[in-house]
Design an enzyme around this catalytic site. Structure first.
Site, PDB file in Angstrom:
ATOM      1  CB  THR A 180      34.622  45.795  38.565  1.00 25.67           C
ATOM      2  OG1 THR A 180      35.416  46.530  37.627  1.00 25.67           O
ATOM      3  CG2 THR A 180      33.683  44.901  37.827  1.00 25.67           C
ATOM      4  CD  GLU A 327      33.867  42.037  35.680  1.00 23.91           C
ATOM      5  OE1 GLU A 327      33.506  41.514  36.750  1.00 23.91           O
ATOM      6  OE2 GLU A 327      34.917  42.693  35.570  1.00 23.91           O
ATOM      7  CE  LYS A 436      56.073  31.242  35.660  1.00 31.47           C
ATOM      8  NZ  LYS A 436      55.933  31.664  34.285  1.00 31.47           N
ATOM      9  CD1 TRP A 441      51.637  28.400  36.695  1.00 32.89           C
ATOM     10  CD2 TRP A 441      51.924  30.446  37.541  1.00 32.89           C
ATOM     11  NE1 TRP A 441      51.711  29.284  35.648  1.00 32.89           N
ATOM     12  CE2 TRP A 441      51.880  30.542  36.126  1.00 32.89           C
ATOM     13  CE3 TRP A 441      52.086  31.614  38.281  1.00 32.89           C
ATOM     14  CZ2 TRP A 441      52.007  31.749  35.458  1.00 32.89           C
ATOM     15  CZ3 TRP A 441      52.215  32.815  37.611  1.00 32.89           C
ATOM     16  CH2 TRP A 441      52.179  32.876  36.214  1.00 32.89           C
TER      17      TRP A 441
HETATM   18  P1  ADP Z   1      36.110  43.221  42.911  1.00 31.86           P
HETATM   19  O1  ADP Z   1      37.077  43.164  41.764  1.00 31.86           O
HETATM   20  O2  ADP Z   1      35.763  44.558  43.338  1.00 31.86           O
HETATM   21  O3  ADP Z   1      36.447  42.270  44.028  1.00 31.86           O
HETATM   22  P2  ADP Z   1      33.958  41.441  42.196  1.00 31.86           P
HETATM   23  O4  ADP Z   1      33.096  41.386  43.373  1.00 31.86           O
HETATM   24  O5  ADP Z   1      33.334  41.404  40.871  1.00 31.86           O
HETATM   25  O6  ADP Z   1      34.771  42.755  42.252  1.00 31.86           O
HETATM   26  O7  ADP Z   1      35.028  40.325  42.378  1.00 31.86           O
HETATM   27  C1  ADP Z   1      35.109  39.207  41.570  1.00 31.86           C
HETATM   28  C2  ADP Z   1      36.338  38.441  41.923  1.00 31.86           C
HETATM   29  O8  ADP Z   1      36.268  37.975  43.267  1.00 31.86           O
HETATM   30  C3  ADP Z   1      36.534  37.199  41.107  1.00 31.86           C
HETATM   31  O9  ADP Z   1      37.149  37.498  39.881  1.00 31.86           O
HETATM   32  C4  ADP Z   1      37.426  36.367  42.005  1.00 31.86           C
HETATM   33  O10 ADP Z   1      38.785  36.745  41.888  1.00 31.86           O
HETATM   34  C5  ADP Z   1      36.951  36.741  43.372  1.00 31.86           C
HETATM   35  N1  ADP Z   1      36.023  35.722  43.872  1.00 31.86           N
HETATM   36  C6  ADP Z   1      34.693  35.780  43.897  1.00 31.86           C
HETATM   37  N2  ADP Z   1      34.182  34.678  44.468  1.00 31.86           N
HETATM   38  C7  ADP Z   1      35.224  33.896  44.810  1.00 31.86           C
HETATM   39  C8  ADP Z   1      35.365  32.619  45.431  1.00 31.86           C
HETATM   40  N3  ADP Z   1      34.326  31.935  45.854  1.00 31.86           N
HETATM   41  N4  ADP Z   1      36.610  32.143  45.591  1.00 31.86           N
HETATM   42  C9  ADP Z   1      37.691  32.827  45.189  1.00 31.86           C
HETATM   43  N5  ADP Z   1      37.626  34.028  44.615  1.00 31.86           N
HETATM   44  C10 ADP Z   1      36.415  34.558  44.421  1.00 31.86           C
END
Ligand code: ADP
Length: 538
Positions: A180, A327, A436, A441
């Site tokens: 990641t 993950e 915040k 929030w």
């Molecule tokens: P990176 O941390 O490099 O972006 P990931 O591709 O694993 O790696 O990202 C996952 C994150 O992307 C999620 O934890 C979330 O915060 C965000 N995310 C993924 N899909 C969505 C979505 N449809 N709407 C909002 N956030 C999203």
């Protein structure tokens, strides 16, 4: 009393054998670095993947060794997706948009034994190479003789005999890994087992997932180095769909050309890609017919409702919003309209589809607030926790990140969400992006998605800035569409009917572009840096 069924391992090898024996004539297509198009049959693909497995065995790569790829989406990368796990090694996809130092950290941390690298990415690899120790380097797509010490992919494949009698790996053995990118701390490695990827593929193929079918033509815009291209390569190969890869050309014109030329029916990518495609279609009215596309899966960051509406109303194209994480291999939830809303108004349907949807089977969810698990009332925010057979149970060699997993076996996503009564989630923020203000929030995601619905706004990202009175207040960084104008007062008035008064930003910064992460998401950490000394108006 045990059941008396076969203990048949769930492996990528079985998915591969299915395609190899049943879908031999299906086509696989990709765009090369020189823009030309290559195509071959699934039978050709399978034979070459088996040759790659033989090449790696011959080079002394052992079961469990990590074999990296630094490559765009194309045929040889697909061969690596199967050929590497087939012989028991671990496919490690490297993100080609990372800084060389970050790549060096990842290659060293994973202890990659070999790497397959595109010729066009050799300049990047040369910057990584002095900082790592990878004995075997194989160049893909070489147009000229490779440098001393490097091997050439096509020459190796041509010489090898397909490896035919490979024993299936244990289903719990590692098949692939992906780091990641993580905006804080070092990248963390997620190690996928054969079993997890196989079950994820089943999940993906359900209608409640991405519903890939044999008569689909599937084009992942999402890179194959980003969370397994959302599992689309495994899914397309398992159902025998035609599979199309865009190579390095992810600009709207090249994508639209490929959609039409190859009669694409199902695709997926991050929102910023589709924002670009929408602008391109709008700028060329009536020029392109994309009516064969039946589903565009969009995720990786929140999809503004306005984007879903624009594609559907102006072009009849159906965006399906999905949430996932590296993950989770990565599929978590997909926003398919539940039948209960069949007769609802368009406004209600679009609002539902802008949420992230309900979890896939076997993905279980809950959310935790300061006082414990939050109710599924669609209002109370909490950190989303998940568990399931394709959810990571720990990071690779990162005991320091053990706090991301709860004692009772759930993964803490770091995403702040609300959960509706019917399990539909709505991501409000990443916990580190939440604002915040005066103890309450505010969801930056909700604000920016709404702002992107304003006709003058091309892109928007909302971040917290310091406020003497409220500790934090939202600031909206806004990119206006070419030739368009809007004042802060107009934008605030546009938001006003949709949010509580204290949510409304008073501060607007008109910027030329929002910084992007390597995956094409808005990089809010960089924006926060840019505005770290900014004092909110009130
Ligand atoms: P990176 O941390 O490099 O972006 P990931 O591709 O694993 O790696 O990202 C996952 C994150 O992307 C999620 O934890 C979330 O915060 C965000 N995310 C993924 N899909 C969505 C979505 N449809 N709407 C909002 N956030 C999203």
């Amino acid at each position: 009393m045990n059941g008396l069924m076969m203990d048949f391992p769930l492996t990528l090898s079985a998915i591969f054998r299915r395609a190899e024996s049943i879908f031999r004539r299906q086509e696989i297509v990709w765009r090369n670095a020189d823009r030309s198009i290559s195509r071959y049959t699934c039978a050709d693909f399978a034979a070459r993947a088996r040759r790659l497995a033989a090449v790696l065995l011959d080079l002394g790569v052992a079961r469990g060794d990590r074999v990296a790829t630094l490559a765009w989406n194309h045929g040889p990368h697909l061969e690596a997706y199967f050929g590497i796990p087939l012989m028991g090694a671990v496919l490690h996809t490297l993100n080609l948009r990372l800084h060389p130092d970050e790549l060096a950290y990842i290659v060293n941390h994973a202890d990659d034994r070999a790497i397959l690298v595109d010729e066009s990415l050799l300049p990047l690899w040369e910057q990584v190479k002095p900082k790592v120790n990878v004995p075997i380097v194989i160049v893909i797509g070489a147009t000229k003789p490779v440098a001393d010490g490097y091997l050439e992919y096509e020459a190796l494949i041509a010489k090898a005999q397909p490896a035919l009698d490979l024993p299936d790996p244990d289903e719990r053995a590692a098949a692939a890994m992906c780091y990641t990118t993580g905006t804080t701390g070092n990248p963390k490695g997620v190690m996928y087992s054969h079993r997890a990827l196989t079950l994820h593929t089943f999940g993906l193929l359900l209608d409640a997932g991405m519903g890939l079918r044999e008569n689909d033509t599937v084009l992942p815009v999402v890179p194959m180095f980003h969370a397994n291209a959302w599992g689309m390569p495994f899914g397309a190969i398992m159902v025998g769909a035609k599979f199309v890869m865009p190579g390095p050309y992810l600009d709207p014109a090249s994508l639209v050309d490929l959609f039409i030329r190859e009669r694409v029916t199902l695709t997926g990518g991050v929102p910023t890609i589709w924002m670009g495609v929408l602008q391109y279609l709008d700028a060329n009215p009536g020029k392109f017919d994309l009516s064969l596309i039946r589903a565009m899966y969009v995720g990786g960051s929140a999809v503004p409702q306005a984007l879903i509406e624009a594609f559907e109303k102006r072009y009849g194209l159906r965006i399906l919003h999905a949430w996932g994480m590296t993950e989770l291999a990565p599929l978590g939830t997909v926003s398919h309209l539940p039948p209960a809303l069949d007769d609802a108004s368009d406004a209600v349907k679009f609002a539902y589809r802008a949420k992230q949807g309900r979890p896939s089977p076997f993905v279980e969810i809950r959310a935790r607030g300061e006082d414990g698990l939050v109710p599924w009332d669609g209002k109370t925010m909490g950190e989303l926790e998940v568990r399931g057979p394709w959810v990571a149970s720990s990071y690779y060699n990162r005991d320091d990140a053990a706090d991301r997993f709860t004692d009772d076996g759930w993964f803490r996503t770091g995403d702040i969400a609300t959960i509706d009564e019917d399990a539909t989630i709505q991501i409000q923020d990443r916990s580190k992006d939440l604002i915040k203000s005066g103890g309450e929030w505010i969801s930056s995601v909700a604000l920016e998605c709404a702002l992107m619905g304003h006709p003058a706004v091309a892109e928007a990202a909302v971040i917290p800035v310091t406020s003497a009175k409220w500790i934090e207040r939202p600031l909206a960084a806004v990119v206006l569409k070419p030739g368009a104008s809007a004042t802060p007062q107009e934008l605030k008035a546009f938001l006003a009917p949709q949010f509580a008064k204290f949510w409304l930003p008073d501060d607007y910064a008109f910027v030329a572009a929002i910084p992007r992460t390597s995956a094409g998401k808005f990089k809010k950490s960089e924006l926060r840096d840019q505005f770290k000394d900014y004092q909110a108006a009130e």
